[in-house]
Design an enzyme around this catalytic site. Structure first.
Site, PDB file in Angstrom:
ATOM      1  CB  ALA A   1       0.693  -4.214  -6.336  1.00  0.00           C
TER       2      ALA A   1
ATOM      3  CG  ASN B   1      -3.339  -8.020 -10.779  1.00  0.00           C
ATOM      4  OD1 ASN B   1      -3.932  -9.045 -10.446  1.00  0.00           O
ATOM      5  ND2 ASN B   1      -3.674  -6.818 -10.344  1.00  0.00           N
TER       6      ASN B   1
ATOM      7  CB  SER C   1      -7.200  -6.808  -8.933  1.00  0.00           C
ATOM      8  OG  SER C   1      -5.899  -6.557  -8.495  1.00  0.00           O
TER       9      SER C   1
ATOM     10  CG  ASN D   1     -11.574  -3.885  -7.181  1.00  0.00           C
ATOM     11  OD1 ASN D   1     -11.186  -3.148  -8.065  1.00  0.00           O
ATOM     12  ND2 ASN D   1     -10.848  -4.202  -6.122  1.00  0.00           N
TER      13      ASN D   1
ATOM     14  CB  THR E   1      -7.947  -8.268  -2.113  1.00  0.00           C
ATOM     15  OG1 THR E   1      -8.290  -8.076  -3.482  1.00  0.00           O
ATOM     16  CG2 THR E   1      -7.005  -7.166  -1.668  1.00  0.00           C
TER      17      THR E   1
HETATM   18  C1  LIG Z   1      -6.118  -0.012  -1.874  1.00  0.00           C
HETATM   19  C2  LIG Z   1      -5.453  -1.230  -2.431  1.00  0.00           C
HETATM   20  C3  LIG Z   1      -5.039  -1.239  -3.756  1.00  0.00           C
HETATM   21  C4  LIG Z   1      -4.426  -2.374  -4.309  1.00  0.00           C
HETATM   22  N1  LIG Z   1      -4.017  -2.364  -5.604  1.00  0.00           N
HETATM   23  C5  LIG Z   1      -3.447  -3.483  -6.135  1.00  0.00           C
HETATM   24  C6  LIG Z   1      -2.995  -3.503  -7.487  1.00  0.00           C
HETATM   25  O1  LIG Z   1      -3.053  -2.510  -8.209  1.00  0.00           O
HETATM   26  N2  LIG Z   1      -2.491  -4.663  -7.957  1.00  0.00           N
HETATM   27  C7  LIG Z   1      -2.366  -5.796  -7.202  1.00  0.00           C
HETATM   28  O2  LIG Z   1      -1.885  -6.824  -7.676  1.00  0.00           O
HETATM   29  N3  LIG Z   1      -2.764  -5.790  -5.908  1.00  0.00           N
HETATM   30  C8  LIG Z   1      -3.289  -4.667  -5.369  1.00  0.00           C
HETATM   31  N4  LIG Z   1      -3.692  -4.670  -4.067  1.00  0.00           N
HETATM   32  C9  LIG Z   1      -3.558  -5.932  -3.282  1.00  0.00           C
HETATM   33  C10 LIG Z   1      -2.281  -5.967  -2.438  1.00  0.00           C
HETATM   34  O3  LIG Z   1      -1.124  -5.834  -3.228  1.00  0.00           O
HETATM   35  C11 LIG Z   1      -2.208  -7.288  -1.627  1.00  0.00           C
HETATM   36  O4  LIG Z   1      -2.105  -8.373  -2.509  1.00  0.00           O
HETATM   37  C12 LIG Z   1      -3.456  -7.490  -0.763  1.00  0.00           C
HETATM   38  O5  LIG Z   1      -3.824  -6.271  -0.156  1.00  0.00           O
HETATM   39  C13 LIG Z   1      -3.242  -8.558   0.331  1.00  0.00           C
HETATM   40  O6  LIG Z   1      -2.140  -8.214   1.154  1.00  0.00           O
HETATM   41  P1  LIG Z   1      -2.299  -7.444   2.555  1.00  0.00           P
HETATM   42  O7  LIG Z   1      -3.293  -8.201   3.380  1.00  0.00           O
HETATM   43  O8  LIG Z   1      -0.922  -7.453   3.123  1.00  0.00           O
HETATM   44  O9  LIG Z   1      -2.764  -6.060   2.223  1.00  0.00           O
HETATM   45  C14 LIG Z   1      -4.258  -3.534  -3.498  1.00  0.00           C
HETATM   46  C15 LIG Z   1      -4.657  -3.507  -2.154  1.00  0.00           C
HETATM   47  C16 LIG Z   1      -5.231  -2.379  -1.618  1.00  0.00           C
HETATM   48  C17 LIG Z   1      -5.639  -2.393  -0.160  1.00  0.00           C
END
Ligand SMILES: Cc1cc2nc3c(=O)[nH]c(=O)nc-3n(C[C@H](O)[C@H](O)[C@H](O)COP(=O)(O)O)c2cc1C
Length: 331
Positions: free
Chosen positions: A68, A172, A175, A177, A239
């Site tokens: 996402a 979800n 998240s 933050n 994250t």
């Molecule tokens: C800028 C940004 C925005 C994100 N927005 C969402 C979100 O809206 N919903 C969600 O479940 N995860 C969100 N994520 C988390 C990612 O989907 C993912 O779970 C997380 O980045 C870990 O995976 P990665 O290390 O491959 O990035 C976001 C990540 C980033 C970097």
């Protein structure tokens, strides 16, 4: 060809994207993705029946999922042609949200490689606008809608509103933050009611997206509650919450390769504890074929990533799929 494109992208990332201020890099990256029809170039896909999997009874042509992050229909359409077996849209809230002020995304670099910390704050257009925007989107691959709320009613409105436009729906709760979402992890009884209500309201397969910050609660309460509610897919995970004084909120979610060891360990423990009752999407830190293969060997049903899409480029999916086929009898 795949290696040449990967090398070209690495040079573009190292010399251009990673040197621009973060907002300019995001804007340039998204403009290029919108403008160039990468999805029509055969080089980004790899079709092979040996790669197909089932997720919640839905067929995916391969086990890679874009995590996402994008809500824009044009970007989702492009992403659907870039080799993924499914694409996840950014979490949508009932009402539009402007997100947190800048700086809300910063780069980090550890010995593991380049990552990001974001406090995006769920910037999104809200349910009605998003639903209209994606209602005409052709599902070249399955679309996973992601929903984020503060109350059971929020989630019900979102699940009911988005299920008709999606192939699967991701709840979800992870998240880190905003005041939304994260607090569910510390309210197990309320969370259980939320999951039961979502399951009743949603005709599509549901996924619960977990936080790596609550490993004990995930195993003790949250996954059992999901299974008892009839939700048998988890995405582990989101994250990790970290402090970063450069961000407008002083804190955000870490993504990228620093997460990988915990992603693998969480997957191994969860698979050992819950067996085949659970389908597990492993997310966090995948930015190379060997990491995706390690997760699939450790029992992941599917693997998803976002930061690797930025730091290694859209060719990463093809690189992983080629490696999977080369390793295929051993996975
Ligand atoms: C800028 C940004 C925005 C994100 N927005 C969402 C979100 O809206 N919903 C969600 O479940 N995860 C969100 N994520 C988390 C990612 O989907 C993912 O779970 C997380 O980045 C870990 O995976 P990665 O290390 O491959 O990035 C976001 C990540 C980033 C970097």
């Amino acid at each position: 060809m795949t290696r040449a494109i990967a090398r070209f992208y690495q040079s573009f990332y190292d010399h251009v994207l990673s040197r621009l201020p973060e907002p300019a890099a995001v804007s340039l990256g998204q403009r290029v993705l919108r403008a160039v029809p990468f999805d029509r170039l055969g080089v980004f896909h790899l079709e092979d029946p040996r790669l197909a999997i089932s997720l919640g009874g839905i067929r995916l042509a391969n086990p890679l999922i874009l995590a996402a992050m994008y809500y824009d229909a044009g970007l989702l359409r492009r992403a659907m042609g870039l080799g993924f077996g499914a694409v996840t849209a950014k979490s949508i809230t009932v009402r539009p949200r402007p997100g947190h002020p800048l700086p809300n995304l910063v780069r980090v670099r550890s010995a593991a490689g380049p990552g990001l910390v974001n406090c995006n704050g769920f910037q999104n257009p809200g349910l009605p606008v998003f639903r209209r925007a994606i209602s005409g989107l052709a599902h070249r691959v399955p679309l996973i809608a992601s929903v984020a709320g503060e109350s059971v009613d929020d989630y019900l409105a979102l699940v009911e509103g988005l299920a008709p436009c999606a192939d699967l729906v991701e709840v979800n709760i992870s998240s880190p933050n905003t005041a939304l979402v994260y607090a569910w992890n510390t309210q197990p009884r309320a969370l259980r009611s939320l999951l039961e209500a979502a399951r009743r309201a949603c005709p599509k397969p549901l996924i619960v997206k977990l936080s790596p910050d609550f490993a004990d609660a995930n195993e003790r309460e949250i996954i059992p509650a999901a299974l008892e509610a009839g939700i048998a897919i988890v995405n582990y995970g989101n994250t990790r919450r970290v402090d970063d004084a450069r961000l407008s909120q002083g804190t955000g979610g870490l993504s990228g390769p620093e997460l990988f060891p915990a992603t693998l360990a969480n997957l191994e423990r969860t698979r050992a504890r819950f067996g085949t009752a659970l389908e597990i999407i492993a997310t966090g830190g995948v930015d190379a074929p060997d990491k995706a293969i390690a997760l699939l060997r450790a029992g992941a049903t599917a693997v998803s990533y976002f930061t690797g899409f930025v730091t290694r480029g859209p060719i990463l999916a093809r690189e992983i799929l080629e490696a999977l086929l080369a390793a295929s009898p051993r996975i």
